[in-house]
Write a protein that holds these residues in place. Sequence first.
Motif, short mmCIF file in Angstrom:
data_model
loop_
_atom_site.label_atom_id
_atom_site.label_comp_id
_atom_site.label_asym_id
_atom_site.label_seq_id
_atom_site.Cartn_x
_atom_site.Cartn_y
_atom_site.Cartn_z
N GLY A 117 0.80 -1.22 0.00
CA GLY A 117 0.00 0.00 0.00
C GLY A 117 0.83 1.27 0.00
N GLY A 137 2.26 -3.77 -3.60
CA GLY A 137 0.83 -4.03 -3.58
C GLY A 137 0.52 -5.48 -3.26
N ALA A 149 -3.31 -3.76 -1.35
CA ALA A 149 -3.16 -2.35 -1.00
C ALA A 149 -4.46 -1.79 -0.42
#
Lengths: 618, 84
Positions: free
Chosen positions: A67, A74, A99
């Motif tokens: 994130g 991710g 994320a």
Amino acid sequence: MSWTRKLLRVNLSNGTVTEEALNMQWANDYLGQRGLATRYMVEETDPACDPLGPDNKLIMATGPLTGTMASTGGRYSVICKSPLTNAIACSNSGGFFGAELKFAGWDMVIFEGRAASPMYLSIENEKASLLPADDLWGKSVWEADKVLRTKHQDPQTRIACVGRSAEQGCLYAAVVNDLHRAAGRSGVGTVMASKNLKAVVVRGTLGIGNVENPEAFMSATKAGKAVLAENAVTGQGLPAYGTQVLMNVINEVGALPTRNMRETQFEGAANVSAEAMLEPRKSDGKPNLTTNGACYACTIACGRISTIDRTHFSVKDKPEYWINSGGLEYEAAWALGPDTGVDDIDALTYVNFLCNEDGMDPISLGSTIAAAMELFESGAITTAQTDGVELKFGSAEALCWAAEVTAKGEGFGRDIGLGSKRLCEKYGRPEFSMTVKGQEFPAYDPRGIQGMGLAYATSNRGACHLRGYTVASEILGIPEKTDPLESDGKAGLVKAFQDATAAVDSAGLCVFTTFAWTMDDIAPQVDAACEGDWSTDRMMEVGERIWNMEREYNAKAGLTGADDNLPARLVSEPANVGPAAGRVSELDKMLPEYYAARGWTSDGSVTVETHSRLGLPG
Amino acid sequence: MQITFKLYATLGDLLPSNAVRNVASIDVPEGASLNSIIDKYHVPRELAHLVLINGVFVCDADRDQSGMLKEGDVLAIWPPVAGG
């Protein structure tokens, strides 16, 4: 910090959803994602539990960099005990779901127990609730995704879901997120379905506001992105050609397993390669590949987005497949192509779409179909089992049929859903199963790439390329070239790759960054994001700790050094062509060296000294 | 002498026009070094990363040697690539 310091515990048996503080001591020792979630599995589950029973747990976990603006940050993983291998399972996925989970304020979600009826979990920041999914059960991933989007009315919603194969008990069912990214291996989707959990829907708007040192993080991630951009592999090769560029490479070096690993070169490899995906087809002048694609925050963008020729027999009457979806990656293309002897790129793409649509691991599916083809050609199964289909190597029609019936759990598809090991045992030819610990091989023949034989045999989740990708060194020259036909020195190489990968998998990053990054590029990013000092040495120590913890979990699940093996075909039947002709895997030579390098006993057990040195639990 | 010459990925366009699917048959002088062929076909040396004769890797230091190739050999070259 970068951890949100919160996890969500979902008890499906009694319907409760509760917030809990993340164990930060464990986060310091195991980082996140793969390592941290496995630490929770060690603490909370009996490794001898029934993988498909309510005592198994399933954890969706992010890493501290998930994130964030770190390139490829991710990733999330799904961790549980595997029904395919009875070992610890950890399957890693990209896309955008991980994320989003972090944006909603959660490091991980732990699912326990089993719901009485189908449910899905909805997360909107702090608000999380279990909702009925009776209307979703029996639907594919794609159908369920559509229904959930209509219900939730937020285009930014991210969804992870299981398909019909998981519901039907296919032992290598995946959890699919964002329609075509998947936590693919080891049957994590099967475990999710066994809990009557159809999907997780998440929307997060809280963002990442807890990076330890924002200025240093900006600097470290910028430097990391520059390395990726300037590297010929991550900056040019992967975005342009994807992982599929390996098809011709691995065939040329004589390590492309062909027709259930009976041979080591495939005459049709060029027809299903990255280069072939770019060729205009006769029917509409368009290539198979539409574009490349990137997961959240990724600056490599290796993903393939493809279409199937609308005039192809598999889809000519099925306009629902005249779409763009996740296309062929190398491992999938190999399992569905060379390993089944099929060189029809549209058939492979169609079956890959079915894997996206109904959540099947294409590696295990293709390898199991290849085993079924060998069973058929040997006479162990006949058209009586296959509903009249001639299940022969090279038949694109048979491949498509087999994938269709497996996706829906129909007829012989239920047998294919057992995986190669159980299928071959059922029909009396266990020697046809190309598996380690019950999991099917990926796309590198250990007779031609010696280090991979050791990596497969010792992988904590069964045969797998992503636990120790020595192909990078042995074939591709990353970080330095070693001789693929030489077994000397491979024990140390495998250990180094295994430990480094465990750390990368626990950070929230994609392992593909390591084609350009060393741990010296990664550690500063983790160090800037997280509290404490995260040096290269500490990252490697965390990786080694994770590897040994997984090993001890498996030992308690009943696995021993005797499970660190390869099928007889690979250690006694020499490669038939190419540079490796006449060679077998030298696993017997490498394995004792590996145990010694690991600080294990001669029968593969973690010693008291190693356990103590690494501070392992229990 | 005749050899089979293969260029892949971003190098594919550098093959002669008679190439089919990244593969061409070419005539090279007896004793030609690999680098002389690499240069003749305008393959940037820094992109000749994975160089294989009959599937076996040839390291940078050996690419100027003559006599590495014989009639009927397969020379295949890739730029830096990876997958998995």
